[in-house]
Design an enzyme around this catalytic site. Structure first.
Site, PDB file in Angstrom:
ATOM      1  N   ASP A  34      39.800  45.122  38.515  1.00 13.64           N
ATOM      2  CA  ASP A  34      39.776  43.929  39.346  1.00 13.64           C
ATOM      3  C   ASP A  34      38.359  43.693  39.862  1.00 13.64           C
ATOM      4  O   ASP A  34      37.814  44.535  40.598  1.00 13.64           O
ATOM      5  CB  ASP A  34      40.736  44.115  40.531  1.00 13.64           C
ATOM      6  CG  ASP A  34      41.257  42.801  41.077  1.00 13.64           C
ATOM      7  OD1 ASP A  34      40.550  41.799  40.942  1.00 13.64           O
ATOM      8  OD2 ASP A  34      42.358  42.784  41.632  1.00 13.64           O
ATOM      9  N   ASP A  35      37.754  42.583  39.463  1.00 14.41           N
ATOM     10  CA  ASP A  35      36.400  42.220  39.911  1.00 14.41           C
ATOM     11  C   ASP A  35      35.344  43.258  39.524  1.00 14.41           C
ATOM     12  O   ASP A  35      34.320  43.381  40.190  1.00 14.41           O
ATOM     13  CB  ASP A  35      36.354  42.025  41.429  1.00 14.41           C
ATOM     14  CG  ASP A  35      37.093  40.800  41.900  1.00 14.41           C
ATOM     15  OD1 ASP A  35      37.729  40.129  41.069  1.00 14.41           O
ATOM     16  OD2 ASP A  35      37.058  40.520  43.109  1.00 14.41           O
ATOM     17  N   CYS A  74      40.982  35.812  39.138  1.00 16.54           N
ATOM     18  CA  CYS A  74      42.025  36.797  38.813  1.00 16.54           C
ATOM     19  C   CYS A  74      43.251  36.216  38.122  1.00 16.54           C
ATOM     20  O   CYS A  74      43.588  36.591  36.999  1.00 16.54           O
ATOM     21  CB  CYS A  74      42.488  37.517  40.077  1.00 16.54           C
ATOM     22  SG  CYS A  74      41.180  38.171  41.126  1.00 16.54           S
ATOM     23  N   HIS A 137      50.046  39.229  40.280  1.00  7.35           N
ATOM     24  CA  HIS A 137      49.244  38.026  40.553  1.00  7.35           C
ATOM     25  C   HIS A 137      49.600  36.822  39.692  1.00  7.35           C
ATOM     26  O   HIS A 137      48.780  35.927  39.487  1.00  7.35           O
ATOM     27  CB  HIS A 137      47.755  38.335  40.428  1.00  7.35           C
ATOM     28  CG  HIS A 137      46.964  37.796  41.585  1.00  7.35           C
ATOM     29  ND1 HIS A 137      45.662  37.361  41.488  1.00  7.35           N
ATOM     30  CD2 HIS A 137      47.301  37.605  42.881  1.00  7.35           C
ATOM     31  CE1 HIS A 137      45.230  36.944  42.655  1.00  7.35           C
ATOM     32  NE2 HIS A 137      46.217  37.081  43.528  1.00  7.35           N
ATOM     33  N   ASP A 282      39.247  41.715  34.897  1.00 10.20           N
ATOM     34  CA  ASP A 282      39.837  40.377  34.883  1.00 10.20           C
ATOM     35  C   ASP A 282      38.811  39.261  35.024  1.00 10.20           C
ATOM     36  O   ASP A 282      39.042  38.134  34.591  1.00 10.20           O
ATOM     37  CB  ASP A 282      40.927  40.243  35.956  1.00 10.20           C
ATOM     38  CG  ASP A 282      40.418  40.478  37.373  1.00 10.20           C
ATOM     39  OD1 ASP A 282      39.242  40.871  37.552  1.00 10.20           O
ATOM     40  OD2 ASP A 282      41.209  40.272  38.314  1.00 10.20           O
ATOM     41  N   ASN A 283      37.695  39.526  35.656  1.00  9.24           N
ATOM     42  CA  ASN A 283      36.599  38.549  35.771  1.00  9.24           C
ATOM     43  C   ASN A 283      35.354  39.295  36.200  1.00  9.24           C
ATOM     44  O   ASN A 283      35.392  40.509  36.440  1.00  9.24           O
ATOM     45  CB  ASN A 283      36.931  37.425  36.774  1.00  9.24           C
ATOM     46  CG  ASN A 283      37.485  37.911  38.088  1.00  9.24           C
ATOM     47  OD1 ASN A 283      38.658  37.688  38.399  1.00  9.24           O
ATOM     48  ND2 ASN A 283      36.674  38.598  38.871  1.00  9.24           N
TER      49      ASN A 283
END
Length: 514
Positions: A34-35, A74, A137, A282-283
């Site tokens: 995540d991130d 996300c 999410h 995810d990003n």
């Protein structure tokens, strides 16, 4: 031969056939961070060298330095991964305002469309055990939860670990054990000044699921998606202060440790040669968090933007005996590709009633082939840019509004490229801004539109974009409406903890500033 002997021979034959069939079914593990930024791993050049297990995974597998998410945020990115389709097709976008990022906060009134096919559903139908551990999410109401969308088991949360909330204006977010909540963040699952044992719980859940799947001789799909590197950051006590990169580095070190535990489990059970493992994020890293966020290496800006820092992801693929160790594969890849790749590995045909934007990367990973293809960069309902080969053409540019920027929200801290990192949405569709990412990965030096290089390149990219628009069928947007009454007031299982009375319904358009 008597009847008993005949029965034994038949039984042995069937057992051998069943064992052969079971062993031919490949396990699949997707690890989605995540991130986490492209530059956070030692294998990608981070000088702190604090990811030894991931670095070893890369050296014994394949590194994919040209790998992308399908969105710089996300929720749409995760929807694209599981459907193999761009958010503009699967509905994970908003039309409330032009080119706005949108996601699934706990007051969102929508979620992943029932008309979309998620590849865990297809794997489950083919006999796979399936489990998600961590952040979902894709809709926080029960009708959107993962157990309705192809997963047998779930340990994690429908939203990120925001809070603490007062349970009056907003309830604390639940952590689920399958269909019912096992407690709430900041109450039953503490996050105190950056300390939490959540990652340890996620590691243990993964190891137990692998053990259980092997015991019952079923192929498995594990979607391991912890969120410790998403603000607010956390790590368990043994990892606090262990990094040279502060709390963010502590979280990375613990995740790396967990990945090492999972890989060691595969080896100890003798199923490593039968298990495909994919690692990515995810990003891009949240550069607006500054020293409390990750690193996007040499790339421009970060999360929320369609510049390289927002969408180019760290990626490692590992499969002993199938993927040759030590490879660096420059294939253009996308999180959407894991839809087709997973189905290819499992021997399942992909749906033919819809456009699938991803491709199977199995020929690339197994045989070293290169497959020419474009990468489309969307932000909300707008195609912002396109990459083909080493070239990237920006049709629109925008970082964030000048109003948000003046309030202190900066998606490109310390970086300014004139006419590119714009604080107003700038339309370049008549004459796109072109970069060569091989020579200029930081997107700083535009190729002049008066040059032959520009003309020749746009003569290739232009028709690709025109064909893309011609075939586009927009999905019904699911991220337009918010309603405080649908928040996690009384989720299933709350009667064992605390249930709260929701306010009256007040459905309205969500505000998406970015």
């Amino acid at each position: 031969m008597d009847v008993l002997s005949c029965f034994i021979v038949i039984a042995l034959f069937l057992t051998k056939a069943w064992t052969s069939e079971a062993s031919s079914s490949k396990n699949i593990i997707l690890m989605l961070m995540d991130d986490m930024g492209w530059g956070d791993l030692g294998a990608y050049g981070n000088p702190s060298k604090e990811t030894p297990n991931l670095d070893q995974l890369a050296s014994s597998g394949a590194l994919l330095p040209n790998f992308y998410s399908a969105n710089p945020l996300c929720s749409p990115s995760r929807a694209a991964l599981l459907t193999g389709r761009l958010p503009i097709r699967n509905g994970f976008y908003t039309t409330n305002a032009h080119a706005r990022n949108a996601y699934t906060p706990q007051n969102i009134d929508g979620g992943i469309s029932p008309n979309e096919i998620l590849f865990p559903e297809l794997l489950k139908q083919a006999g796979y055990s399936t489990k998600i551990i961590g952040k979902w999410h894709l809709g926080q109401q029960p009708q959107f939860h993962p157990l309705r969308r192809g997963f047998d088991e779930w340990f994690g949360a429908p939203n990120c670990h925001f809070g603490p909330y007062n349970n009056k204006n907003a309830p604390n977010i639940p952590v689920y054990k399958d269909e019912v909540m096992a407690g709430r963040y900041y109450e039953d699952f503490e996050i105190n000044l950056g300390e939490s044992n959540l990652t340890q719980l996620y590691i243990q859940e993964a190891l137990e699921f692998i053990d259980k799947s092997v015991e019952v001789s079923k192929p498995f799909f594990l979607y391991w998606t912890p969120d410790a590197t998403h603000d607010p950051l956390y790590a368990s006590r043994p990892f606090l202060g262990a990094s040279e990169r502060g709390l963010y580095g502590d979280a990375v070190r613990e995740l790396d440790y967990g990945i090492g535990q999972i890989i060691n489990k595969l080896k100890s059970l003798g199923i490593d040669n039968n298990t495909f493992v994919m690692f990515s994020s995810d990003n891009g890293a949240a550069t607006y968090a500054k020293e409390n966020g990750g690193s996007n290496g040499p790339f421009l800006c970060g999360k929320e933007t369609t510049f390289e820092g927002g969408v180019r992801e760290p990626a490692i693929a590992w499969w002993p005996g199938i993927i040759k160790p030590g490879q660096v594969l420059h294939q253009l890849g996308s999180l959407m590709d894991w839809f087709s790749t997973a189905l290819d590995i499992a021997g399942i045909p992909q749906p033919n009633d819809r456009i699938i934007d991803g491709i199977s990367l199995l020929p690339v990973l197994r045989d070293g082939k290169t497959i020419p293809r474009p990468i489309f960069y969307y932000r909300g309902n707008e195609l912002m840019a396109v990459r083909y080969g080493q070239y990237k053409a920006h049709y629109w540019t925008w970082s964030n509004s000048i109003e948000e920027f003046k309030k202190g929200t900066d998606f490109c801290p310390g970086e300014e490229v004139v006419g590119v990192t714009t604080h107003n949405q700038t339309n370049y569709t008549g004459m796109p801004v072109l970069f060569h990412l091989g020579k200029d990965p930081g997107e700083k030096y535009q190729i002049r539109n008066t040059t032959r290089e520009y003309t020749d390149t746009m003569d290739i990219i232009g028709p690709i974009v025109a064909e893309h628009h011609k075939k586009m069928i927009f999905g019904e947007p699911v991220l337009n409406y918010c309603d405080d009454s649908v928040m996690n007031w009384s989720p299933p299982g709350c009667e064992h903890f605390k249930c709260y009375q929701p306010p009256p319904s007040n459905k309205k358009l969500c505000n998406w500033p970015h």
